[in-house]
Design a protein around this motif. Structure first.
Motif, mmCIF file in Angstrom:
data_model
loop_
_atom_site.group_PDB
_atom_site.id
_atom_site.type_symbol
_atom_site.label_atom_id
_atom_site.label_comp_id
_atom_site.label_asym_id
_atom_site.label_seq_id
_atom_site.Cartn_x
_atom_site.Cartn_y
_atom_site.Cartn_z
ATOM 1 N N VAL A 269 0.815 -1.219 0.000
ATOM 2 C CA VAL A 269 0.000 0.000 0.000
ATOM 3 C C VAL A 269 0.846 1.264 0.000
ATOM 4 O O VAL A 269 0.362 2.329 -0.405
ATOM 5 N N ASN A 270 2.116 1.173 0.433
ATOM 6 C CA ASN A 270 2.963 2.367 0.404
ATOM 7 C C ASN A 270 3.159 2.868 -1.021
ATOM 8 O O ASN A 270 3.268 4.080 -1.262
ATOM 9 N N TYR A 271 3.193 1.964 -1.982
ATOM 10 C CA TYR A 271 3.321 2.368 -3.386
ATOM 11 C C TYR A 271 2.061 3.094 -3.850
ATOM 12 O O TYR A 271 2.140 4.134 -4.517
ATOM 13 N N LEU A 272 0.917 2.556 -3.504
ATOM 14 C CA LEU A 272 -0.345 3.164 -3.934
ATOM 15 C C LEU A 272 -0.584 4.498 -3.231
ATOM 16 O O LEU A 272 -1.070 5.450 -3.853
ATOM 17 N N LEU A 273 -0.239 4.584 -1.956
ATOM 18 C CA LEU A 273 -0.385 5.846 -1.236
ATOM 19 C C LEU A 273 0.457 6.949 -1.871
ATOM 20 O O LEU A 273 -0.014 8.073 -2.094
ATOM 21 N N LEU A 274 1.718 6.626 -2.160
ATOM 22 C CA LEU A 274 2.602 7.632 -2.746
ATOM 23 C C LEU A 274 2.138 8.005 -4.147
ATOM 24 O O LEU A 274 2.172 9.181 -4.530
#
Length: 331
Positions: A269-274
């Protein structure tokens, strides 16, 4: 000779609009937050050339210290106004720093520490030495700027292959990203999780009081953007698996901080958040997205994550400190 004058918020706002690739630490709202949460007082200057033309802006934090007098701290300043590449010439920089240092002396700021918004070049290092400043053994700040001029598809294709794969994995995992207000409830959850992260990884990080103060600031050119990720259709922050905060300051948005749970890391999810933070910045007419720090001290995992964006890297000249002698003037 160049000169400087202290300016009001209205004057600052008029000029900051003419700056590109701005940084958060030189924005008015950041200075107010530091004043509210520490003993430092923010003072802002406009730099003017011999023809009375505005050249740049500088936000300086000052502190009164018994016996020493005043202390001045300038982080990532000055920022020069746009309109001419000549503004970045060595001759102009000499005049800019001469004017600032003479103003520091007038205010009896005898101890000065600065981390200028200048790339780490030999000529710039020699310039600061001329002013009697000494470079500190601190890792210079470095980061990367991602241009938001390309369209969304072009931005995706500009990512490294593995970064795109992780992004698509999160997009296909029923992860819901919502943008929320930085209200007291949301901030309480953020600070709790961020505190646990700092303890686990043994780093000081950003003070809670500063985060809270920055979140309360409101201005056209300043936005505290709060994104959360849930692995279902809810938008409940207490059960979320990831939080990201970005800060918009002028024409640039900076990745401020992010926290993910074990489940969030599993779902990438860190990829999608960024990615959502980048798209939000683009939709809000920002020209640049700063990845929020990438230097020799950055943990290996974070370095790998941020490098995947393939941003334009920059490295600043580092921290400099010196005592200003009232009788010594720079020619």
């Amino acid at each position: 000779m160049f000169s400087v004058k202290e300016v009001t918020y209205h004057d600052w706002q008029n000029h900051i609009q003419n700056c590109q690739k701005t940084n958060m630490l030189q924005f008015w709202q950041y200075g107010d937050a530091k004043t509210e949460t520490s003993r430092w007082e923010a003072i802002r200057f406009l730099i003017i050339d011999e023809d009375k033309k505005s050249i740049g802006l500088a936000q300086v934090l000052s502190l009164k210290v018994p016996l020493i007098g005043g202390v001045a701290r300038m982080n990532r300043g000055p920022i020069l106004l746009d309109g001419s590449e000549n503004n970045k010439s060595l001759n102009v920089l000499i005049k800019v720093f001469s004017a600032l240092i003479e103003e520091f002396k007038k205010r009896h700021w005898w101890l000065v520490q600065i981390a200028p918004e200048i790339n780490d070049l030999e000529l710039a290092n020699n310039l600061l030495k001329q002013f009697g400043l000494r470079k500190l053994a601190v890792t210079p700040y470095a980061s990367g700027l991602l241009s938001l001029q390309p369209n969304e598809e072009q931005l995706i294709m500009g990512l490294k292959k593995k970064w795109r794969y992780s992004l698509r994995k999160a997009q296909g995992a029923n992860v819901n990203i919502s943008m929320q207000d930085g209200n007291s409830k949301n901030l309480k959850v953020l600070l709790s999780r961020y505190s646990n992260l700092k303890k686990k990884n043994e780093f000081d990080g950003i003070a809670d009081s500063l985060i809270l103060s920055l979140a309360k600031k409101r201005a056209k050119e300043w936005q505290f953007n709060f994104f959360i990720a849930n692995n279902d259709n809810s938008s409940n922050i207490e059960s979320c698996c990831g939080i990201l905060v970005s800060v918009r300051h002028g024409d640039t948005t900076t990745y401020f901080l992010g926290v993910t749970t074990a489940k969030g890391r599993e779902l990438q999810v860190n990829y999608l958040l960024l990615w959502e933070a980048i798209l939000h910045a683009k939709k809000n007419d920002c020209s640049w997205f700063d990845i929020g720090g990438l230097d020799l001290s950055t943990p290996k995992g974070v370095t790998h994550f941020k490098n995947g964006l393939q941003s334009e890297p920059y490295s600043l000249i580092g921290e400099w400190r010196g005592f200003l002698l009232p009788w010594k003037f720079i020619k």
